[in-house]
Design a protein around this motif. Structure first.
Motif, PDB file in Angstrom:
ATOM      1  N   ALA A   1      56.935  -2.043  62.253  1.00 23.03           N
ATOM      2  CA  ALA A   1      57.649  -4.196  61.025  1.00 23.03           C
ATOM      3  C   ALA A   1      56.436  -4.529  60.614  1.00 23.03           C
ATOM      4  CB  ALA A   1      58.639  -4.462  61.608  1.00 23.03           C
ATOM      5  N   LEU A   2      55.277  -4.251  61.537  1.00 28.87           N
ATOM      6  CA  LEU A   2      53.673  -5.139  60.412  1.00 28.87           C
ATOM      7  C   LEU A   2      52.997  -3.944  59.840  1.00 28.87           C
ATOM      8  CD1 LEU A   2      52.490  -6.342  63.929  1.00 28.87           C
ATOM      9  CD2 LEU A   2      53.990  -7.424  62.748  1.00 28.87           C
ATOM     10  N   ARG A   3      53.975  -2.685  59.862  1.00 26.13           N
ATOM     11  CA  ARG A   3      53.141  -1.264  59.561  1.00 26.13           C
ATOM     12  C   ARG A   3      53.776  -1.124  57.716  1.00 26.13           C
ATOM     13  NH1 ARG A   3      52.124   1.395  64.230  1.00 26.13           N
ATOM     14  NH2 ARG A   3      53.907   2.486  64.262  1.00 26.13           N
ATOM     15  N   THR A   4      54.917  -1.294  57.869  1.00 28.33           N
ATOM     16  CA  THR A   4      55.405  -0.842  56.436  1.00 28.33           C
ATOM     17  C   THR A   4      55.677  -2.040  55.783  1.00 28.33           C
ATOM     18  OG1 THR A   4      57.052   0.295  58.186  1.00 28.33           O
ATOM     19  CG2 THR A   4      58.506  -0.006  55.690  1.00 28.33           C
ATOM     20  N   PRO A   5      56.070  -1.256  54.386  1.00 31.57           N
ATOM     21  CA  PRO A   5      55.936  -2.371  53.643  1.00 31.57           C
ATOM     22  C   PRO A   5      57.139  -2.616  53.181  1.00 31.57           C
ATOM     23  CG  PRO A   5      54.801  -0.419  52.820  1.00 31.57           C
ATOM     24  CD  PRO A   5      55.316   0.038  53.917  1.00 31.57           C
ATOM     25  N   TRP A   6      57.420  -4.196  52.839  1.00 37.98           N
ATOM     26  CA  TRP A   6      58.773  -4.964  52.795  1.00 37.98           C
ATOM     27  C   TRP A   6      59.009  -4.970  51.201  1.00 37.98           C
ATOM     28  CZ3 TRP A   6      57.939  -9.363  56.592  1.00 37.98           C
ATOM     29  CH2 TRP A   6      57.532  -8.732  58.406  1.00 37.98           C
ATOM     30  N   PRO A   7      60.531  -4.458  50.973  1.00 40.79           N
ATOM     31  CA  PRO A   7      60.392  -4.946  49.686  1.00 40.79           C
ATOM     32  C   PRO A   7      61.258  -6.557  49.312  1.00 40.79           C
ATOM     33  CG  PRO A   7      61.892  -3.316  50.779  1.00 40.79           C
ATOM     34  CD  PRO A   7      61.012  -4.337  51.568  1.00 40.79           C
ATOM     35  N   GLY A   8      60.152  -6.826  47.761  1.00 42.06           N
ATOM     36  CA  GLY A   8      60.203  -8.101  47.322  1.00 42.06           C
ATOM     37  C   GLY A   8      59.393  -9.261  47.982  1.00 42.06           C
ATOM     38  N   HIS A   9      58.041  -8.586  48.415  1.00 41.48           N
ATOM     39  CA  HIS A   9      57.714  -9.255  49.386  1.00 41.48           C
ATOM     40  C   HIS A   9      55.947  -9.502  49.019  1.00 41.48           C
ATOM     41  CE1 HIS A   9      54.975 -12.081  52.396  1.00 41.48           C
ATOM     42  NE2 HIS A   9      53.895 -10.748  52.639  1.00 41.48           N
ATOM     43  N   SER A  10      55.330 -10.588  48.131  1.00 44.88           N
ATOM     44  CA  SER A  10      54.391 -10.881  48.082  1.00 44.88           C
ATOM     45  C   SER A  10      53.805 -11.901  47.904  1.00 44.88           C
ATOM     46  CB  SER A  10      54.190 -10.583  46.331  1.00 44.88           C
ATOM     47  OG  SER A  10      53.588 -11.043  45.745  1.00 44.88           O
ATOM     48  N   VAL A  11      52.278 -12.532  48.545  1.00 44.08           N
ATOM     49  CA  VAL A  11      51.352 -13.531  49.180  1.00 44.08           C
ATOM     50  C   VAL A  11      50.383 -13.548  47.513  1.00 44.08           C
ATOM     51  CG1 VAL A  11      50.574 -14.622  50.163  1.00 44.08           C
ATOM     52  CG2 VAL A  11      52.779 -13.741  51.215  1.00 44.08           C
ATOM     53  N   ARG A  12      50.233 -14.048  47.381  1.00 40.48           N
ATOM     54  CA  ARG A  12      48.744 -14.296  46.582  1.00 40.48           C
ATOM     55  C   ARG A  12      48.600 -16.581  46.092  1.00 40.48           C
ATOM     56  NH1 ARG A  12      48.382 -14.561  40.715  1.00 40.48           N
ATOM     57  NH2 ARG A  12      50.683 -14.439  39.465  1.00 40.48           N
ATOM     58  N   ARG A  13      47.143 -15.821  46.275  1.00 36.07           N
ATOM     59  CA  ARG A  13      46.593 -17.743  46.248  1.00 36.07           C
ATOM     60  C   ARG A  13      46.344 -17.657  45.104  1.00 36.07           C
ATOM     61  NH1 ARG A  13      44.994 -19.243  51.324  1.00 36.07           N
ATOM     62  NH2 ARG A  13      44.090 -17.716  52.417  1.00 36.07           N
ATOM     63  N   LEU A  14      46.656 -19.470  44.549  1.00 37.17           N
ATOM     64  CA  LEU A  14      46.567 -19.789  43.203  1.00 37.17           C
ATOM     65  C   LEU A  14      45.726 -20.940  43.411  1.00 37.17           C
ATOM     66  CD1 LEU A  14      50.420 -20.406  42.320  1.00 37.17           C
ATOM     67  CD2 LEU A  14      48.970 -18.426  41.334  1.00 37.17           C
ATOM     68  N   PRO A  15      44.883 -21.434  42.503  1.00 32.27           N
ATOM     69  CA  PRO A  15      44.001 -22.358  42.028  1.00 32.27           C
ATOM     70  C   PRO A  15      45.046 -23.732  42.176  1.00 32.27           C
ATOM     71  CG  PRO A  15      44.094 -21.347  39.790  1.00 32.27           C
ATOM     72  CD  PRO A  15      44.644 -20.575  40.952  1.00 32.27           C
ATOM     73  N   ALA A  16      44.567 -24.572  42.780  1.00 31.59           N
ATOM     74  CA  ALA A  16      44.462 -26.361  42.403  1.00 31.59           C
ATOM     75  C   ALA A  16      45.222 -26.703  41.238  1.00 31.59           C
ATOM     76  CB  ALA A  16      44.048 -26.726  43.607  1.00 31.59           C
ATOM     77  N   PRO A  17      45.709 -27.746  40.929  1.00 29.54           N
ATOM     78  CA  PRO A  17      45.431 -28.169  39.394  1.00 29.54           C
ATOM     79  C   PRO A  17      44.757 -28.613  39.025  1.00 29.54           C
ATOM     80  CG  PRO A  17      47.823 -28.880  40.313  1.00 29.54           C
ATOM     81  CD  PRO A  17      47.157 -28.629  41.755  1.00 29.54           C
ATOM     82  N   ARG A  18      44.363 -28.477  37.150  1.00 31.48           N
ATOM     83  CA  ARG A  18      42.382 -29.418  37.492  1.00 31.48           C
ATOM     84  C   ARG A  18      42.407 -31.268  37.714  1.00 31.48           C
ATOM     85  NH1 ARG A  18      40.058 -25.913  33.296  1.00 31.48           N
ATOM     86  NH2 ARG A  18      39.685 -23.685  34.275  1.00 31.48           N
ATOM     87  N   GLY A  19      43.115 -31.263  37.010  1.00 27.21           N
ATOM     88  CA  GLY A  19      43.281 -33.035  36.957  1.00 27.21           C
ATOM     89  C   GLY A  19      44.539 -33.565  37.638  1.00 27.21           C
ATOM     90  N   LEU A  20      44.992 -32.916  38.144  1.00 25.51           N
ATOM     91  CA  LEU A  20      46.577 -33.559  38.584  1.00 25.51           C
ATOM     92  C   LEU A  20      46.660 -33.685  40.334  1.00 25.51           C
ATOM     93  CD1 LEU A  20      49.460 -31.515  36.820  1.00 25.51           C
ATOM     94  CD2 LEU A  20      48.333 -33.759  36.189  1.00 25.51           C
ATOM     95  N   ALA A  21      47.598 -35.207  40.195  1.00 23.98           N
ATOM     96  CA  ALA A  21      46.880 -35.532  41.712  1.00 23.98           C
ATOM     97  C   ALA A  21      48.397 -35.231  42.255  1.00 23.98           C
ATOM     98  CB  ALA A  21      46.687 -36.979  41.824  1.00 23.98           C
ATOM     99  N   LEU A  22      48.901 -34.966  44.024  1.00 31.00           N
ATOM    100  CA  LEU A  22      50.266 -34.351  43.765  1.00 31.00           C
ATOM    101  C   LEU A  22      50.564 -35.172  44.958  1.00 31.00           C
ATOM    102  CD1 LEU A  22      52.361 -32.139  44.319  1.00 31.00           C
ATOM    103  CD2 LEU A  22      51.128 -32.545  46.683  1.00 31.00           C
ATOM    104  N   GLU A  23      51.595 -36.516  44.621  1.00 30.46           N
ATOM    105  CA  GLU A  23      52.106 -37.686  45.091  1.00 30.46           C
ATOM    106  C   GLU A  23      52.915 -36.963  45.706  1.00 30.46           C
ATOM    107  OE1 GLU A  23      50.684 -40.466  45.368  1.00 30.46           O
ATOM    108  OE2 GLU A  23      48.754 -39.495  44.797  1.00 30.46           O
ATOM    109  N   VAL A  24      53.225 -37.851  47.159  1.00 28.15           N
ATOM    110  CA  VAL A  24      54.714 -37.207  47.639  1.00 28.15           C
ATOM    111  C   VAL A  24      55.239 -38.737  47.874  1.00 28.15           C
ATOM    112  CG1 VAL A  24      55.907 -36.042  49.860  1.00 28.15           C
ATOM    113  CG2 VAL A  24      53.490 -35.358  48.713  1.00 28.15           C
ATOM    114  N   GLY A  25      56.920 -38.531  47.868  1.00 29.12           N
ATOM    115  CA  GLY A  25      57.832 -39.513  48.392  1.00 29.12           C
ATOM    116  C   GLY A  25      58.879 -39.167  49.561  1.00 29.12           C
TER     117      GLY A  25
END
Length: 375
Positions: free
Chosen positions: A209-233
């Motif tokens: 399972a560690l070697r075999t490709p998994w259908p549908g799966h994908s992960v890639r990095r994204l840049p953070a927003p340039r001028g926006l703050a993430l606020e959490v409530g």
């Protein structure tokens, strides 16, 4: 390995930025961000063959013993029954240990005796914030034990072990929390076909399972927003993602025209949000987050899940009065909401926090966590 040797590993919690609910469908995109609160696993080699687990969520350490490849806690109330007693409280940790034990067995290596201690910054006196504690504890536990046992695993392999560990507990979970806890930062995520992963593992073992490709799966990095703050409530009311997602599927919604339309619309605004992040287009990102909120509200009105509580509705409304964008993060029904606000408009940010507090929403001092270190 020398008795007394210790390894400490931490894994961050997460917030869904956009794409929740739809992301449980294999190959459907979402955006997830890791946060700067974490769970820490400290593991020490012991002289016995037992696994001793302590956590700040249980009153005392629990001694576990191996029997037919599973961990059992003799002498504890209902300790050997899934969902109850010791195993229920520590089920994600126990599953992670068992998964690493299976991998070691496949490689002809013994699982040593361990003292494992779990500490968390993802809850308040036992009340979870909704920042992905189950995923973070799974990732931290796997990272700590595999490192202690000398397994040189890539982030992808550690993520896969975490999915294999989690799928038996929560088959409807997307694994987005596991990906955020593994890679850190902002990521574009697509879930694998978990039924395929479960069948593959059962039939051919973890190594395959560690070697075999998994259908549908994908992960890639994204840049953070340039001028926006993430606020959490935080609403102060814990919610069960598994229960809400399972409840949605029990309403005979999956496979309907409405379900297909929801997934298509979600895919569209998530992809547009990814494009906006990569282009540094903050205004476009705000627009897409507002679309995501409207689509979640439409789903809530149609199916009656209770995604939007009064506190989450207030959280969104207040943020939009200052030109921001906001929505529930994850399954809703409580837990957290997020807002993206102009990072330079400190007066507006302060105003939003004050209005949230007046509406019963606790502003959390949570920020995006940095990207993880590749190993």
């Amino acid at each position: 390995m020398t008795s007394g040797r210790t390894v400490v590993r931490s894994a961050p919690g997460k917030l869904f930025v956009t794409g929740e609910y739809a992301v449980v469908e294999p190959g459907t995109p979402a955006i997830v961000v890791a946060v700067d609160r974490e769970i820490t696993a400290t593991v020490t080699l012991s002289e016995t063959a037992d696994i001793v687990i302590s956590s700040d969520l249980v009153p005392r350490a629990v001694n576990w013993r191996w029997l037919d490849g599973r961990l059992h806690a003799p002498g504890t109330e209902n300790g050997e029954a899934d969902g109850h007693g010791a195993r229920g409280a520590l089920r994600h940790v126990v599953a992670a240990v068992e998964t690493v034990g299976r991998l070691l067995a496949e490689r002809g290596l013994p699982m040593p005796g361990l003292d494992l201690s779990i500490g968390s910054r993802l809850h308040d006196n036992g009340r979870k914030y909704g920042l992905g504690s189950s995923g973070a504890v799974t990732v931290a536990t796997i990272d700590a034990i595999t490192s202690l046992c000398g397994l040189d695993l890539s982030p992808d392999a550690r993520y896969r072990l975490a999915v294999i560990s989690s799928v038996g507990i929560d088959p409807v979970g997307s694994g987005g929390d596991l990906a955020a806890s593994t890679w850190g930062g902002w990521i574009a995520y697509q879930a694998p076909d978990r039924a395929f992963v479960l069948d593959l593992t059962r039939r051919y073992g973890i190594e395959e399972a560690l070697r075999t490709p998994w259908p549908g799966h994908s992960v890639r990095r994204l840049p953070a927003p340039r001028g926006l703050a993430l606020e959490v409530g935080w609403t102060g009311n814990p919610a069960s993602t598994a229960s809400l997602v399972s409840g949605l599927h029990r309403r005979i919604w999956r496979g309907t025209a409405s379900h297909r339309a929801f997934v298509e619309t979600s895919t569209d605004f998530v992809r547009a949000s990814i494009t906006a992040l990569e282009a540094g287009d903050d205004q476009s990102l705000l627009y897409q987050i507002r679309r995501a909120r409207r689509e979640l509200a439409r789903l809530d009105d149609e199916v009656g899940l209770g995604i939007f509580t009064p506190e989450l509705t207030a959280l969104c409304t207040v943020a939009e009065t200052v030109g921001g964008a906001a929505k529930p993060s994850g399954a809703g029904g409580g837990d957290c909401g997020i807002a993206l606000l102009d990072a330079e408009a400190m007066h507006d940010i302060s105003h939003v926090r004050q209005r949230w507090a007046a509406a019963g929403v606790l502003p959390l001092p949570v920020r995006p966590a940095p990207e993880g270190t590749e190993k």
